[in-house]
Design an enzyme around this catalytic site. Sequence first.
Site, PDB file in Angstrom:
ATOM      1  N   TYR A  53      78.530 -36.963 151.318  1.00  0.00           N
ATOM      2  CA  TYR A  53      79.071 -37.434 150.046  1.00  0.00           C
ATOM      3  C   TYR A  53      77.905 -37.848 149.152  1.00  0.00           C
ATOM      4  O   TYR A  53      76.776 -38.026 149.614  1.00  0.00           O
ATOM      5  CB  TYR A  53      80.027 -38.606 150.300  1.00  0.00           C
ATOM      6  N   SER A 151      97.856 -30.719 146.572  1.00  0.00           N
ATOM      7  CA  SER A 151      97.147 -31.949 146.929  1.00  0.00           C
ATOM      8  C   SER A 151      97.771 -33.135 146.209  1.00  0.00           C
ATOM      9  O   SER A 151      98.630 -32.980 145.329  1.00  0.00           O
ATOM     10  CB  SER A 151      95.671 -31.834 146.539  1.00  0.00           C
ATOM     11  N   LEU A 264      85.701 -39.826 138.640  1.00  0.00           N
ATOM     12  CA  LEU A 264      86.466 -40.932 138.071  1.00  0.00           C
ATOM     13  C   LEU A 264      85.571 -42.062 137.601  1.00  0.00           C
ATOM     14  O   LEU A 264      85.761 -42.594 136.498  1.00  0.00           O
ATOM     15  CB  LEU A 264      87.477 -41.448 139.094  1.00  0.00           C
TER      16      LEU A 264
END
Length: 343
Positions: A53, A151, A264
């Site tokens: 990540y 999803s 985000l």
Amino acid sequence: MKRIVLDAYGVPEDVARCVDVPDVGAPGPQEVVFDVIAFPINPADIGFCRGNYRIRPPLPATPGAECVGRVSAVGDGVTHVKPGDLVINLARENWAARRRVRAEDAVPIPADLDLRQAAMLRINPPTALLMLSDLVPLQPGDWVIQNVANSAVGRLVITLAKARGLRTINVTRRDDVFPELEALGADICLTEGPNLAERVREATGGADISLGLDAVSGEATARIAACLRDEGTICTYGSMSGEAPSVSVADVVFRGMTFTGFMLGRFMARRSAEEIRAIYAELGEQMRKGAIHAPVDSVYAIEDIRDALIRAQTGGRHGKVLVSPGGEVLQKEPSLDQPAQRG
């Protein structure tokens, strides 16, 4: 108290351990302490455990991008939440039984929210909302195409787009999910694969499509781009394929396509604390009314994190895997699409 820690990066179910650690203590000035009710296992959390990540902190480390909790204490100067309030946490490291955070990171949500749904409020709903509002100006009647439509984000895109009068083309790997997506308001459902642009033109009557949302990356990005009008915008917000987006010179130079990405945190950083709270207040109200809803596959105790991680990586699920550190969600009577489970 219980906490999940990683001593190494690797196979999630092998490296994540539930351990006992000291309590977080009392809140200081401008701090909030809350008990974690539940947290979901998201694809980003799986990537975090694997070490691939974007965030890779020194070890030992605790995963967890989101959760829902109940405030147990507040420090001096905290006025927007009080003990007993439900909150979501804008900070990370939420795979734990209790958290102490900066007051600004604790965002109040409606007290009567379904706790399982509230555990999934922090990331996916605002992701869907802001991709529909911040990337291109969309008007009622406009078309949006997306892959990974089954999803959690994809389902929210369908619901929120429908509420705004937008029309959606929804691409999935399986056609057995089409009835569920159509029930949410999907206008067109198609399977991923060759000749996607041709099938989209046939299904829409050659409509102009200005926005494409891509969570697969690789060649799937190019397939979505081929469906858009010239000078359209394609936004990649995930990489389920593990590959970089495929972008052709022809799309960039001759067709004038805009390729962008969505994270985000980056889009939230453009907003004030008051604006962020207003977004979650709006989404929380829609969740309370049942206008937005995400299916839950199963719920595990925190001690069963290994089993939870294995389940979260199992294909064919119909919903998120949640973990309930205090057992509060485990003890609730599940709804039909939310079976309770321990191990």
